[in-house]
Design an enzyme around this catalytic site. Structure first.
Site, PDB file in Angstrom:
ATOM      1  N   ILE A 137       0.777  -1.253  -0.008  1.00  0.00           N
ATOM      2  CA  ILE A 137       0.028  -0.042  -0.090  1.00  0.00           C
ATOM      3  C   ILE A 137       0.827   1.172   0.046  1.00  0.00           C
ATOM      4  CG2 ILE A 137      -1.715   1.288   1.246  1.00  0.00           C
ATOM      5  CD1 ILE A 137      -2.287  -1.462   2.774  1.00  0.00           C
ATOM      6  N   CYS A 138       0.678   2.017  -0.990  1.00  0.00           N
ATOM      7  CA  CYS A 138       1.453   3.469  -0.937  1.00  0.00           C
ATOM      8  C   CYS A 138       0.547   4.506  -0.234  1.00  0.00           C
ATOM      9  CB  CYS A 138       1.439   3.762  -2.339  1.00  0.00           C
ATOM     10  SG  CYS A 138       2.446   5.363  -2.665  1.00  0.00           S
ATOM     11  N   LEU A 139       0.644   4.549   1.225  1.00  0.00           N
ATOM     12  CA  LEU A 139       0.118   5.521   1.866  1.00  0.00           C
ATOM     13  C   LEU A 139       1.153   5.968   2.808  1.00  0.00           C
ATOM     14  CD1 LEU A 139      -2.897   6.626   2.888  1.00  0.00           C
ATOM     15  CD2 LEU A 139      -2.863   4.612   4.327  1.00  0.00           C
TER      16      LEU A 139
END
Length: 161
Positions: A98-100
């Site tokens: 997840i790119c967060l």
């Protein structure tokens, strides 16, 4: 369930163990809406069921998050990935990474698993399209040898999704 991005296990510090146990009790008393902790005997790895919010692209869809706590949690962020199959989303790779920013550069020890879950649900709910990140294939190929998403140098540039 062991994902391919499992970090090497080190025993939890006393601070980490106490904090995780406190969060687990808080979760049991007041779970975030749309999430269900799947009970296991492993305090260091949580599996959480995520239900897509009503009225979004993910309505009636269910996914699983895997949360792996590091030795020095909460000073260090947990590793959070979707257990494949991951939702189709511009910031979620097919391997579950997840790119967060709050999972990496913007992590704060004041955050909890509940606040992470709410942020992920918000990210899903605000999406206007179901698609993989443009660099999905290249990224996933580079992660084949079990690389953790925490080893990635993320570039956070899209605040629309």
């Amino acid at each position: 369930m062991s994902g391919s991005s499992t970090p090497p296990r080190k025993a939890l510090s006393k601070i980490a163990s106490n904090r995780i146990q406190k969060e687990l009790v808080d979760w049991q008393v007041n779970p975030p809406h749309g999430f269900k902790h799947k009970v296991t005997d492993n305090l260091q790895r949580w599996v959480i069921e995520v239900n897509g919010a009503p009225g979004t692209l993910y309505t009636n869809e269910t996914y699983q998050l895997q949360v792996d706590f590091p030795e020095h949690y909460p000073m260090e962020s947990p590793q959070v990935i979707f257990v494949p199959p991951a939702p189709l989303h511009p910031h979620i790779y097919s391997n579950g990474h997840i790119c967060l920013d709050i999972l990496y550069d913007s992590w704060s020890p004041a955050m909890t698993v509940s606040s992470i879950c709410i942020s992920i649900l918000s990210m899903l709910s605000s999406s206007t399209s179901k698609q993989r990140p443009q660099d999905n294939d290249r990224y996933v190929k580079n992660c084949r040898n079990g690389r953790s998403p925490k080893e990635t140098r993320w570039w956070f540039h899209d605040d629309k999704v």
